[in-house]
Structures are given as structure tokens and as C-alpha cells.
Motif scaffolding. Sequence first.
Motif, PDB file in Angstrom:
ATOM      1  N   MET A   6       0.776  -1.345   0.218  1.00 59.04           N
ATOM      2  CA  MET A   6       0.046   0.054   0.052  1.00 59.04           C
ATOM      3  C   MET A   6       0.707   1.309  -0.032  1.00 59.04           C
ATOM      4  O   MET A   6       0.405   2.367   0.007  1.00 59.04           O
ATOM      5  CB  MET A   6      -0.961   0.052   1.206  1.00 59.04           C
ATOM      6  N   LYS A   7       2.022   1.030  -0.012  1.00 57.71           N
ATOM      7  CA  LYS A   7       2.784   2.326   0.101  1.00 57.71           C
ATOM      8  C   LYS A   7       2.874   3.019  -1.294  1.00 57.71           C
ATOM      9  O   LYS A   7       3.475   2.184  -2.425  1.00 57.71           O
ATOM     10  CB  LYS A   7       4.535   1.889   0.525  1.00 57.71           C
ATOM     11  N   GLU A  29     -11.981   1.593   4.669  1.00 56.30           N
ATOM     12  CA  GLU A  29     -12.037   2.419   3.600  1.00 56.30           C
ATOM     13  C   GLU A  29     -10.574   2.925   3.057  1.00 56.30           C
ATOM     14  O   GLU A  29      -9.929   3.261   3.889  1.00 56.30           O
ATOM     15  CB  GLU A  29     -12.830   3.964   4.050  1.00 56.30           C
ATOM     16  N   LEU A  30     -10.610   2.782   1.848  1.00 56.32           N
ATOM     17  CA  LEU A  30      -8.913   3.256   1.267  1.00 56.32           C
ATOM     18  C   LEU A  30      -9.456   4.535   0.842  1.00 56.32           C
ATOM     19  O   LEU A  30     -10.448   4.989   0.247  1.00 56.32           O
ATOM     20  CB  LEU A  30      -8.980   2.245  -0.007  1.00 56.32           C
ATOM     21  N   GLY A  31      -8.401   5.552   1.210  1.00 55.90           N
ATOM     22  CA  GLY A  31      -8.519   6.866   0.827  1.00 55.90           C
ATOM     23  C   GLY A  31      -9.730   7.436   1.474  1.00 55.90           C
ATOM     24  O   GLY A  31     -10.800   8.195   0.907  1.00 55.90           O
ATOM     25  N   PHE A  32      -9.704   7.623   2.834  1.00 52.76           N
ATOM     26  CA  PHE A  32     -10.781   8.128   3.532  1.00 52.76           C
ATOM     27  C   PHE A  32     -11.063   9.842   3.363  1.00 52.76           C
ATOM     28  O   PHE A  32     -12.339  10.436   3.762  1.00 52.76           O
ATOM     29  CB  PHE A  32     -10.818   7.726   4.986  1.00 52.76           C
ATOM     30  N   LEU A  43      -2.518  11.063   2.754  1.00 55.36           N
ATOM     31  CA  LEU A  43      -2.090  12.576   3.379  1.00 55.36           C
ATOM     32  C   LEU A  43      -2.021  12.408   4.723  1.00 55.36           C
ATOM     33  O   LEU A  43      -2.847  12.194   5.490  1.00 55.36           O
ATOM     34  CB  LEU A  43      -3.268  13.446   2.688  1.00 55.36           C
ATOM     35  N   ASP A  44      -0.839  12.842   5.385  1.00 55.25           N
ATOM     36  CA  ASP A  44      -0.604  12.684   6.754  1.00 55.25           C
ATOM     37  C   ASP A  44      -1.542  13.792   7.408  1.00 55.25           C
ATOM     38  O   ASP A  44      -2.087  13.420   8.724  1.00 55.25           O
ATOM     39  CB  ASP A  44       0.755  13.234   6.978  1.00 55.25           C
ATOM     40  N   GLU A  45      -1.791  14.855   6.831  1.00 55.95           N
ATOM     41  CA  GLU A  45      -2.626  15.616   7.732  1.00 55.95           C
ATOM     42  C   GLU A  45      -4.213  15.100   7.922  1.00 55.95           C
ATOM     43  O   GLU A  45      -4.651  15.532   8.967  1.00 55.95           O
ATOM     44  CB  GLU A  45      -2.753  16.911   6.896  1.00 55.95           C
ATOM     45  N   LEU A  46      -4.509  14.317   6.969  1.00 58.32           N
ATOM     46  CA  LEU A  46      -5.927  13.737   7.165  1.00 58.32           C
ATOM     47  C   LEU A  46      -5.785  12.652   8.054  1.00 58.32           C
ATOM     48  O   LEU A  46      -6.639  12.364   8.782  1.00 58.32           O
ATOM     49  CB  LEU A  46      -6.329  13.183   5.849  1.00 58.32           C
ATOM     50  N   GLU A  56       1.198   4.436   3.876  1.00 54.66           N
ATOM     51  CA  GLU A  56       2.550   4.121   3.953  1.00 54.66           C
ATOM     52  C   GLU A  56       2.981   2.851   4.821  1.00 54.66           C
ATOM     53  O   GLU A  56       4.126   2.565   4.765  1.00 54.66           O
ATOM     54  CB  GLU A  56       3.581   5.553   4.177  1.00 54.66           C
ATOM     55  N   SER A  57       1.981   2.606   5.860  1.00 55.20           N
ATOM     56  CA  SER A  57       2.159   1.396   6.782  1.00 55.20           C
ATOM     57  C   SER A  57       1.926   0.202   6.106  1.00 55.20           C
ATOM     58  O   SER A  57       1.139   0.189   5.164  1.00 55.20           O
ATOM     59  CB  SER A  57       1.578   1.935   8.012  1.00 55.20           C
TER      60      SER A  57
END
Length: 242
Positions: free
Chosen positions: A1-2, A52-55, A77-80, A95-96
Motif C-alpha cells: 500500500m506504500k 475504507e481506502l482513501g478516507f 495524506l498525513d494531515e488527514l 505508507e504503513s
Amino acid sequence: MKMNDSAYGKYGDWKGWTERGFGQCDSSTARYFVAELLSAGLWPLPGRRLLELGFGNGEFAHWSTEQGALYCGIEKLDELVSAGHAAGYRVFSSESDLEDHLGASSLDGIVAFDVFEHLDVNQLHQTLGELNTYLRPGGLIVGRVPSGDSPFARAIQYGDITHKSVLGSSAIHQVAARCGLEVLQVREPAFPIGRQGLMPLLRRGAVKVARAVAFPVLRSIFLGNSRAVLTPNMVFVLRKPD
């Protein structure tokens, strides 16, 4: 998933996600979620384990949790991801490694609204193959992408520089077969009409009538494909075999 990609710089700002609070879901979007999951066979939600992928900005996270689903989500996105954590949701970075968060055959369903078009073909095969291991037998993947069958999808497909693949209905069958998944549905997105004001009701009713009249003609004359999905977006439902 990275998936590292510099094209995602300021992506949340461009989408307008930073301008409103995380997890807000209006009534129109909620009606859409109900109709889509009902059509897909992923309903009712209480007790179902969902990924959910890409929440994004958390609309589905909020809505599905309110419906009683056992929700978790991943996002690039880290901020999300930080906003999701702050709002109390079980979310983590794409990225995990999924195996750090999920057990094999632990999920009833996976949803991905406007996500798979961000993957190239190799990433798509890898991701669906990986997701297959986390679905229970009979579990479902519900995806929405710009319809590669449709001439009306260009504004969506090419309106985002992070889109990497174009997926038509035939391609869905091709990818699913390679990943050991059954194709249950390839169709137009749900288009609920009820419980709206008069003008939205009339507009959506007119759209449904226009599609019902025009699409069969376009499929027959120009495409020679009676099953082509001509709406700008396409929904597909994949199933892990028992």
C-alpha cells in the motif's frame, strides 16, 4: 500500500478538505451512501467490519460509524490521518503495512470511492491482491472510479494530475480475474432522488430520464457494447470466493 508521489503536494487544499471540519457528512451524501451500499449488497452495516481506502475528509468514516459499522481507514495524506486520529477514528497511513493493523480474513467489506484511478496497473494488481487476503470469504470490495467506458468521464479522469489509470468495465473483469476475485456488479453509481427540495428533485429526475433515453442509443450505435457504463463515474463490486 506504500505510494510515495510528489504530485500530492497541497492536495488537501486543492480538494477543499482543509476548509471544513473532518467527518462532516451532509444529508445528500448520506442518502448516496445508503443507496450505494444497499445496491452493492453491503447492508445493513451494524457489526460489519469495514476498511475504507482513501478516507479523505472523513465523510464515510463518520456516516458508517453512525450506522454501527466497525470502521477503519487508510489515507495517503498525513494531515488527514492526523485529523482522523484527532476525531477518534481508527485510521492509519497508507505508507504503513496493512498486516500491522489487520488480521487475515478479518473484513466484511472494503470501500474505495475515487481511489483506484490513482494507482497504475501494477499498483492496482498488487493492492487488490493484498486486499483479498484481508477479506473474509464472501467479503466485498466496492469501488467507484471514472468510467473508462464513457466519453463523459474526461473532465473527472483528466481533471486530477494524480490519476494514473483509466478503468473500463472490461478492464475490471480482467483485473479481478488476475487477483482471484469475482465480479458481482459493474454499473452506474447509485442516484437517489427522494427527500430533496423541489428543484433538486426535478433536476435529478430529468437526468434519470435523459440517461434512460440516450444511453441505450449511444451504447448500440457508437460503442457496440450493451453493458458499457456511460455515466461519468462507474461502480464495481468484487467478491472474495467462499
